[in-house]
Design a protein around this motif. Sequence first.
Motif, short mmCIF file in Angstrom:
data_model
loop_
_atom_site.label_atom_id
_atom_site.label_comp_id
_atom_site.label_asym_id
_atom_site.label_seq_id
_atom_site.Cartn_x
_atom_site.Cartn_y
_atom_site.Cartn_z
N ALA A 412 0.81 -1.22 0.00
CA ALA A 412 0.00 0.00 0.00
C ALA A 412 0.85 1.27 0.00
O ALA A 412 0.33 2.35 -0.30
N ASP A 416 -2.14 1.94 -5.40
CA ASP A 416 -3.47 2.43 -5.09
C ASP A 416 -4.37 1.24 -4.74
O ASP A 416 -4.08 0.10 -5.08
N PHE A 417 -5.50 1.54 -4.06
CA PHE A 417 -6.35 0.43 -3.62
C PHE A 417 -6.97 -0.31 -4.80
O PHE A 417 -7.19 -1.52 -4.74
N LEU A 420 -4.30 -2.72 -5.92
CA LEU A 420 -4.22 -3.84 -4.99
C LEU A 420 -5.38 -4.81 -5.19
O LEU A 420 -5.20 -6.04 -5.17
N MET A 450 -6.40 -1.84 3.14
CA MET A 450 -6.20 -0.99 1.96
C MET A 450 -6.51 0.47 2.26
O MET A 450 -6.04 1.37 1.55
N SER A 453 -3.66 2.70 2.48
CA SER A 453 -2.96 3.15 1.27
C SER A 453 -3.20 4.63 1.01
O SER A 453 -2.41 5.27 0.31
N HIS A 456 -0.61 6.43 3.95
CA HIS A 456 0.82 6.17 4.07
C HIS A 456 1.64 7.36 3.59
O HIS A 456 1.57 7.73 2.42
N GLY A 460 0.45 8.55 0.17
CA GLY A 460 -0.97 8.48 0.43
C GLY A 460 -1.76 9.51 -0.35
O GLY A 460 -1.46 10.71 -0.30
#
Length: 595
Positions: A412, A416-417, A420, A450, A453, A456, A460
Amino acid sequence: MEFIAQNMAPIMFASLILFMLIGYPVAFSLAANGLMFFFIGVLLTPYSGGAINLAWPLLYALPDNFYGSRVMSNDTLLAIPFFTFMGIVLERSGMAEDLLDTIGQLFGPIRGGLAYAVIFVGALLAATTGVVAASVIAMGLISLPIMLRYGYDRRVASGVIAASGTLAQIIPPSLVLIVLADQLGRSVGDMYAGALIPGLVLTGLYTLYIVIMSIVRPKSMPALPLAARTLGHGVVSLLIALVAAVTIAYAAYHYLVPAHGDNADILGAAVGVIFIYVVAILDRGLNINMMSRLAQQVVIVLIPPLALIFLVLGTIFLGIATPTEGGAMGAVGALAMAAMKGRLSMDVIKQALASTTRLSSFVLFILIGARVFSLTFYGVNGQIWVEHLLTSLPGGEVGFLIGVNLLVFFLAFFLDFFELAFIIVPLLAPAADKLGIDLIWFGVLLGVNMQTSFMHPPFGFALFYLRSVASRVPYLDRLTGKQIAPVTTGQIYWGAVPFVCIQVIMIGLTIAFPQMVMRYKGAAVDSGTIDYKVPEMPSLSPLGTPEGGGAPANGGGAPATPGTPDLSQPPNFGDTPPAKPATPTPDLSQPPNFN
């Protein structure tokens, strides 16, 4: 060559990570990686010892993957543009501004009141928009200047705004939950029901952090001064209105239980909310002043988004609408709310449609690239490699969950989510299913993970959104006339760190208390309390016998046992049967005759 052929799956996965770290677009990284290794895999098939199952005709499967139920014909993914459009229209309608101003006035007299308002409004926006960017940008534009004006610590202010905006990731109707449900092959409605309690618990943890900070560092979040509370007092009036609404809802619940059963609680709550909203509107419109200004404003501002939440989530949980249909109703409801506020224009609609098209195209291209990648990855038995790698982790189910969450938490930082969800989740789901892990629980757990993410440092997206609207240079406050110092990038990053730690704690709580998620299945049924009843079958009358057991229609004698057919006779369909010939008596005094 044999080594490369037999270890094609880990080499392919490592190459994908390298592609993305270089900065190549994710959708094209997936597709290019898949096609390149497909070509290599076909050439190395003779050296693989059966580890590679690729051939040129397999490329004919790509069009079916693109236009089949996984991408273009996927009804589940149709909910994404609806919820995106709804969120953007609501953000343009000024709903966030009204909510933040009103809730800020309500919590203003206590330390940290504005922070509580941001968390509460962030949860409401998450339940109505489901879009992180809209929530963070709206609250950053509206709340951050007010918090800085009244002396809030910059790290606390920026952290609580960024974190509250990311609640849109886990509180339904979240876009990431839609994608996770699709990738895991589970119902979006079940995913929403499973994620509801963890989302509310996470909101409570954010609030608990502000409570602790207001005690430990009270100067970092002062109360609003009396001059800033333009709506005055009136909390008692609001509490009385709340008690009246609860009473009406309780009475409606008991009235509706016989007819509506389990749905009576939601319908009763809707009756109570509508009652208090109508009272507040009439009180303001007719100048009765039965309620305080604060109570009027809170009720009038809060009820429309709550009604929209019921329109979307309530209909999904009641089984009236699918998530796609709920998203369509939410989009119509958002247009109606914007029109009621006088902020619906062609320019707003164009901006919402443009943003929706961009996000939908982004998701679609990533999904198409993921289908190309998975075609080759499964052809080199990559799913078997991942499954063996994950199921062999020490600790069984708990060890698997800890290892997977560490992997997702690390990735993450860079992905990006959506990336993922489309790349990592399809590889993890078979191993989780083999270990007997409920995939809804697994999906909610990954959704909470997630969510980090967006928080972070330094990648982020919520931090980027806040950085784009936070002041970079000193400015003069329009109300006080004082010069306000800018918010630095370091302050935004350090403000996010405590909330990332809270999200990690939430991951642990979700693993330790799975019933927060498993409640989506409803109450468990005790098989020992089930009463099995076999219905009695009516006895069969002889053919030709009237219903009720009268005499046989052929006029013969009644059989010895009532209701038992005489099988020595041919069936009678109402005609008179021929007389039965007499049976000859054999003469036993003579020898038998065989002629």
